[in-house]
Motif scaffolding. Sequence first.
Motif, mmCIF file in Angstrom:
data_model
loop_
_atom_site.group_PDB
_atom_site.id
_atom_site.type_symbol
_atom_site.label_atom_id
_atom_site.label_comp_id
_atom_site.label_asym_id
_atom_site.label_seq_id
_atom_site.Cartn_x
_atom_site.Cartn_y
_atom_site.Cartn_z
ATOM 1 N N LEU A 1 62.177 9.403 -70.887
ATOM 2 C CA LEU A 1 62.379 10.194 -72.164
ATOM 3 C C LEU A 1 63.623 9.899 -72.923
ATOM 4 O O LEU A 1 63.444 9.809 -74.295
ATOM 5 N N GLY A 2 64.829 9.640 -72.305
ATOM 6 C CA GLY A 2 65.946 9.485 -73.054
ATOM 7 C C GLY A 2 66.640 8.203 -73.236
ATOM 8 O O GLY A 2 67.520 7.827 -73.682
ATOM 9 N N GLY A 3 66.062 7.227 -72.348
ATOM 10 C CA GLY A 3 66.505 5.896 -72.271
ATOM 11 C C GLY A 3 67.874 5.700 -71.384
ATOM 12 O O GLY A 3 68.293 4.336 -71.631
ATOM 13 N N LYS A 4 68.282 6.800 -70.820
ATOM 14 C CA LYS A 4 69.636 6.463 -69.975
ATOM 15 C C LYS A 4 69.504 6.810 -68.718
ATOM 16 O O LYS A 4 69.259 7.980 -68.301
ATOM 17 N N PRO A 5 69.694 5.854 -67.716
ATOM 18 C CA PRO A 5 69.526 6.224 -66.235
ATOM 19 C C PRO A 5 70.662 7.312 -66.014
ATOM 20 O O PRO A 5 71.811 7.179 -66.323
ATOM 21 N N ASP A 6 70.700 7.809 -64.752
ATOM 22 C CA ASP A 6 71.374 8.997 -64.135
ATOM 23 C C ASP A 6 72.463 8.076 -63.186
ATOM 24 O O ASP A 6 71.762 7.236 -62.566
ATOM 25 N N GLN A 7 73.622 8.376 -63.360
ATOM 26 C CA GLN A 7 74.638 7.664 -62.434
ATOM 27 C C GLN A 7 74.441 7.723 -61.095
ATOM 28 O O GLN A 7 74.719 6.979 -60.331
ATOM 29 N N ILE A 8 73.582 8.900 -60.346
ATOM 30 C CA ILE A 8 73.564 8.892 -59.176
ATOM 31 C C ILE A 8 72.518 7.896 -58.656
ATOM 32 O O ILE A 8 72.667 7.637 -57.415
ATOM 33 N N LEU A 9 71.863 7.053 -59.645
ATOM 34 C CA LEU A 9 70.716 6.176 -59.112
ATOM 35 C C LEU A 9 71.447 4.816 -59.290
ATOM 36 O O LEU A 9 70.819 3.872 -59.138
ATOM 37 N N ALA A 10 72.780 4.822 -59.532
ATOM 38 C CA ALA A 10 73.566 3.456 -59.853
ATOM 39 C C ALA A 10 73.124 2.520 -58.771
ATOM 40 O O ALA A 10 73.022 1.382 -59.080
ATOM 41 N N ASP A 11 73.363 3.049 -57.429
ATOM 42 C CA ASP A 11 73.176 1.821 -56.300
ATOM 43 C C ASP A 11 71.564 1.476 -56.077
ATOM 44 O O ASP A 11 71.440 0.608 -55.258
ATOM 45 N N PHE A 12 70.708 2.036 -56.872
ATOM 46 C CA PHE A 12 69.227 1.874 -56.535
ATOM 47 C C PHE A 12 68.491 1.381 -57.593
ATOM 48 O O PHE A 12 67.074 1.587 -57.603
ATOM 49 N N ARG A 13 69.299 0.595 -58.379
ATOM 50 C CA ARG A 13 68.366 0.264 -59.514
ATOM 51 C C ARG A 13 67.637 -1.063 -59.210
ATOM 52 O O ARG A 13 67.905 -1.966 -58.522
ATOM 53 N N PRO A 14 66.386 -1.227 -60.013
ATOM 54 C CA PRO A 14 65.396 -2.311 -59.565
ATOM 55 C C PRO A 14 66.241 -3.549 -59.673
ATOM 56 O O PRO A 14 65.823 -4.553 -59.111
ATOM 57 N N ASP A 15 67.059 -3.771 -60.659
ATOM 58 C CA ASP A 15 67.751 -5.237 -61.115
ATOM 59 C C ASP A 15 68.834 -5.589 -60.199
ATOM 60 O O ASP A 15 69.167 -6.764 -60.134
ATOM 61 N N ARG A 16 68.795 -4.774 -58.979
ATOM 62 C CA ARG A 16 69.543 -5.481 -57.837
ATOM 63 C C ARG A 16 68.912 -6.772 -57.002
ATOM 64 O O ARG A 16 69.442 -7.251 -56.320
ATOM 65 N N PHE A 17 67.499 -6.622 -57.091
ATOM 66 C CA PHE A 17 66.711 -7.621 -56.666
ATOM 67 C C PHE A 17 66.604 -8.689 -57.541
ATOM 68 O O PHE A 17 66.078 -8.491 -58.671
ATOM 69 N N PRO A 18 66.933 -9.970 -57.368
ATOM 70 C CA PRO A 18 66.803 -10.985 -58.191
ATOM 71 C C PRO A 18 65.434 -11.410 -58.859
ATOM 72 O O PRO A 18 64.364 -11.034 -58.282
ATOM 73 N N ALA A 19 65.481 -11.705 -59.920
ATOM 74 C CA ALA A 19 63.993 -11.848 -60.791
ATOM 75 C C ALA A 19 63.300 -12.950 -60.026
ATOM 76 O O ALA A 19 63.980 -13.926 -59.631
#
Length: 369
Positions: free
Chosen positions: A351-369
């Motif tokens: 809805l807001g376009g901004k991820p919450d900091q508590i999810l910083a270690d769990f973002r999908p982009d940590r896996f290479p494309a």
Amino acid sequence: MKRQERVVVIGVGILGACVGWNLSRHGTKVVFIDAGKPGEGVTNWSFSWVNASNKTVRKSYFDLNVASMATYRELAETLGPDSWWYSRGHLRWADDPAREAKLLETAALLADWDYRVEALTGIEVRRRLEPALTVPDEVPVLFYPDEAWVHGRHLVGRLVGQAIASGAELRVETAVRDIGTRADGSVRTVALSDGSCLDADIVVNAAGPSACDVAGLVARHLPMRREPGVVTRISCERVPVHRPMHAPHIEIRPDGDASVALHSREIDALIEADQSPSELARLLRESARHIVPALGNSRITGTRVSNRPIPADGFPSVGAVPSVPGYYEAVSHSGITLGPLIGRLLASEILGGKPDQILADFRPDRFPA
């Protein structure tokens, strides 16, 4: 995000239900898609233990689980606990010195992190909490009073029902066959196995064990483990236990008024040895009977072997994938514990376009494309 945009949620287990419910509460048009029926997949065949005591491998992961436990308590106040929320704590003990020492070491760490834990003895547990157990008198037993168990299928039913009342759509027993994209790579359509095709501005991949296949539809590589587990339900005239417990060799919890759910990592290891589900169920029931003799007359009513939805590094994959605008992931082991928080935070990000900091270690982009 514009309110009239359509969000397609693929997978209506606990994670998909929580995301869709949170979005629908804010007026978003949500379409739930499930290859089976809501809450009847892995969510219904989980040990369904809400906890952070088993999440000490990384402090940020522990903090995420603690935060979701708090979100559960808020959700219970919002929905009413009814037949899905059972907050009576959790017990754990071991039957050999090495495992016992490890449990006590973990309890000390958790206490340092301000997580509530009580060290009891077997006799205290039988007197105060669980008189039906055979735990020896002097064995140390850890009691985590803030932990709980959840009837996942019932909770999913409540969430989806409320979302539908707010205007959401539900398509059941329908698989996703393709996700169409625009020239810029952004999500455009979702094609279903019934031949229909939905316009979509946002897609949320909450497909559990099938999440890697859904990711592949947008040329996204989501590495996942293959880690099957077996859960058995047994019926009894009166449930003799009141809370989840990790006893030696077996995990036991209530599952309603006349049912108990059983799981064991040791018996999970026999799945790859081609043991039949009926034999796995028999072994689970026999292990449980040694801990709770009152289960001796119980009857096996259902058994399911399911592949757990675990990303390759063991941690959740939650949030937007930058290479595919409009595509989000909500994929995690421990979905029962994390569902309410992930649902709220991912809906807020959409809805807001901004991820919450508590999810910083769990973002999908940590896996290479």
